[in-house]
Enzyme design. Structure first.
Site, PDB file in Angstrom:
ATOM      1  N   LYS A  49       0.845  -1.211   0.000  1.00  9.46           N
ATOM      2  CA  LYS A  49       0.000   0.000   0.000  1.00  9.46           C
ATOM      3  C   LYS A  49       0.871   1.249   0.000  1.00  9.46           C
ATOM      4  O   LYS A  49       2.082   1.158   0.259  1.00  9.46           O
ATOM      5  CB  LYS A  49      -0.909  -0.027   1.222  1.00  9.46           C
ATOM      6  N   TYR A 268      15.847  29.953   9.927  1.00 12.39           N
ATOM      7  CA  TYR A 268      14.678  30.686  10.432  1.00 12.39           C
ATOM      8  C   TYR A 268      14.655  30.741  11.951  1.00 12.39           C
ATOM      9  O   TYR A 268      15.029  29.774  12.624  1.00 12.39           O
ATOM     10  CB  TYR A 268      13.394  30.000   9.976  1.00 12.39           C
TER      11      TYR A 268
HETATM   12  C1  LIG Z   1      -0.470  -1.853   6.785  1.00 11.19           C
HETATM   13  C2  LIG Z   1      -1.078  -3.139   7.147  1.00 11.19           C
HETATM   14  C3  LIG Z   1      -0.286  -4.291   7.208  1.00 11.19           C
HETATM   15  C4  LIG Z   1       1.223  -4.249   7.126  1.00 11.19           C
HETATM   16  O1  LIG Z   1       1.710  -3.758   8.368  1.00 11.19           O
HETATM   17  P1  LIG Z   1       3.263  -3.621   8.694  1.00 11.19           P
HETATM   18  O2  LIG Z   1       3.294  -3.190  10.124  1.00 11.19           O
HETATM   19  O3  LIG Z   1       3.796  -2.576   7.783  1.00 11.19           O
HETATM   20  O4  LIG Z   1       3.880  -4.941   8.463  1.00 11.19           O
HETATM   21  C5  LIG Z   1      -0.930  -5.500   7.403  1.00 11.19           C
HETATM   22  N1  LIG Z   1      -2.272  -5.559   7.565  1.00 11.19           N
HETATM   23  C6  LIG Z   1      -3.058  -4.466   7.540  1.00 11.19           C
HETATM   24  C7  LIG Z   1      -4.527  -4.595   7.743  1.00 11.19           C
HETATM   25  C8  LIG Z   1      -2.485  -3.219   7.355  1.00 11.19           C
HETATM   26  O5  LIG Z   1      -3.253  -2.120   7.349  1.00 11.19           O
END
Ligand SMILES: *Cc1c(COP(=O)(O)O)cnc(C)c1O
Length: 388
Positions: A49, A268
């Site tokens: 994702k 800044y």
């Molecule tokens: C993002 C996500 C994962 C992966 O999680 P990590 O901590 O990056 O391994 C797995 N399952 C779901 C439902 C997620 O939202």
């Protein structure tokens, strides 16, 4: 037509970029194999994702597919459509589920929606009535209180003899709230709850563990594990040495090196006053590139873990951020490097093999996940792979 004398097609964008990101695909696929090894008998998916945690879903998806991954999780249907081109035979699960108007894209690209609420379930049943059989996954909430049917809803659905035969979940899943904290009693509680749901859907694959959960051991693996951050080299479990290989290296180009007298102030708000004659390297990456302002050198409220701020790495040494990070530039104090060790045009590592992404994140008061996904669009990317 104007006759340009500069051969644009010969420009090496990577060599001249202000910010460049190198992705080590060999380390990525090694990390996936390591997660598969630790997952024991369970199959190992890949979570890609958010553009594969900022690393590029096309190249990352293809590399993982070629390494043998056949189950993928994406956040949105658009990500699924892109991934399909690089993972032709894989199962692709869409975490956000399905919404009216997206059915065609699901079907045409063979994407599996993850149903996570009664509303989505009602819509999904209507879709099945119109279109016929199609696989889905069910997300059940065991205490995270983000997405998922409640336990009661999921158990009632499992027992509902009136549900249509075309309703055919291929996966029952849940997500741990404290997978990164193995001292938390929450993990065991969620495991017990998930066992009940998993038993109610006997014969259907179950999945509970993301990266952190994989390290919790066999009890948490069920049929399918879902690693994300560990594939990209990030820290999945707090308080233990991270065994994963770093995957991403971010480097920013030095635009200018300047000499500044003791007593002068930097950036800044004059937040930093120099206590000695100093040399400063100004690099072309700032918070608009995802190099978070909260990594500035000091005086940043809310950041407690690393009060002195972030560091870069150049010429074999760590160099501290000096003063506030600005939109397009960051200033590093390079006074301790030997004279002439660096010059304008060189690159400073922001994170990678020498500054771990989780350490850079900690200095910003955040986690590696956010650091990776924040490195935005304004960079050149290169993929590297070892010869087999
Ligand atoms: C993002 C996500 C994962 C992966 O999680 P990590 O901590 O990056 O391994 C797995 N399952 C779901 C439902 C997620 O939202």
């Amino acid at each position: 037509m104007t006759d340009f004398s500069i051969p644009f097609e010969d420009d090496d964008l990577f060599a001249s970029a202000g910010l460049r990101l190198t992705i080590d695909l060999t380390a990525l696929t090694d990390n996936w194999r390591e997660m598969a090894r630790r997952s024991g008998k369970a199959r190992t998916a890949a979570v890609v994702k958010a553009d594969a945690y900022g690393m590029g879903i096309e190249d990352v998806g293809e590399a993982l597919y070629l390494a043998g991954a056949r189950d993928f999780f994406v956040a949105t249907v658009d990500e699924g459509v892109t991934l399909r081109m690089f993972a032709p035979e894989a199962r692709i699960f869409v975490l956000a589920g399905i919404w009216p108007g997206t059915e065609r894209r699901f079907f045409e690209n063979d994407l599996v929606p993850i149903i996570s609420s009664e509303e989505q379930l009602a819509f999904w049943m209507a879709v099945l009535a119109d279109y016929g059989d199609y696989p889905c996954a069910l997300h059940v909430d065991t205490g995270f209180n983000r997405l998922g049917l409640t336990m009661d809803e999921a158990l009632a659905l499992a027992d509902d003899v009136s549900r249509p035969a075309s309703f055919a979940p291929v996966l029952i899943m849940s997500h741990l709230a404290c997978g990164d904290d193995h001292s938390s009693a929450m993990n065991k509680q969620q495991l017990e709850s998930f066992r009940v749901v998993s038993a109610a859907y006997e014969g259907i694959d179950s999945s509970l563990a993301a990266s952190g959960g994989i390290f919790l051991g066999d009890d948490y693996h069920f049929d399918l594990t879902r690693p994300g951050i560990a594939l990209y080299g990030g820290q999945a479990v707090n308080g233990i040495a991270n065994p994963m290989r770093p995957v991403a290296t971010a480097e920013a180009r030095i635009i200018q090196i300047r000499t500044v007298k003791a007593g002068e102030t930097v950036s800044y708000g004059r937040a930093l006053q120099l206590t000695r004659d100093s040399r400063l390297a100004i690099v072309s990456a700032g918070y608009a590139d995802g190099y978070m302002r909260s990594q500035s050198s000091d005086g940043v409220p809310l950041r407690q873990a690393v009060p002195q701020g972030g560091q870069g790495f150049v010429a074999g040494q760590k160099v501290p951020v000096a003063g506030r990070i600005t939109m397009d530039q960051t200033i590093f104090d390079v006074t301790d490097l030997p004279e002439g060790a660096i010059r304008a045009g060189d690159y400073i590592e922001l994170f990678g093999k020498n500054i771990l992404v989780d350490d850079a994140a900690k200095a910003a008061g955040t986690i590696g996940y956010e650091m990776l996904t924040s490195i935005g669009l304004r960079h050149e990317r290169k993929y590297e792979m070892d010869e087999e």
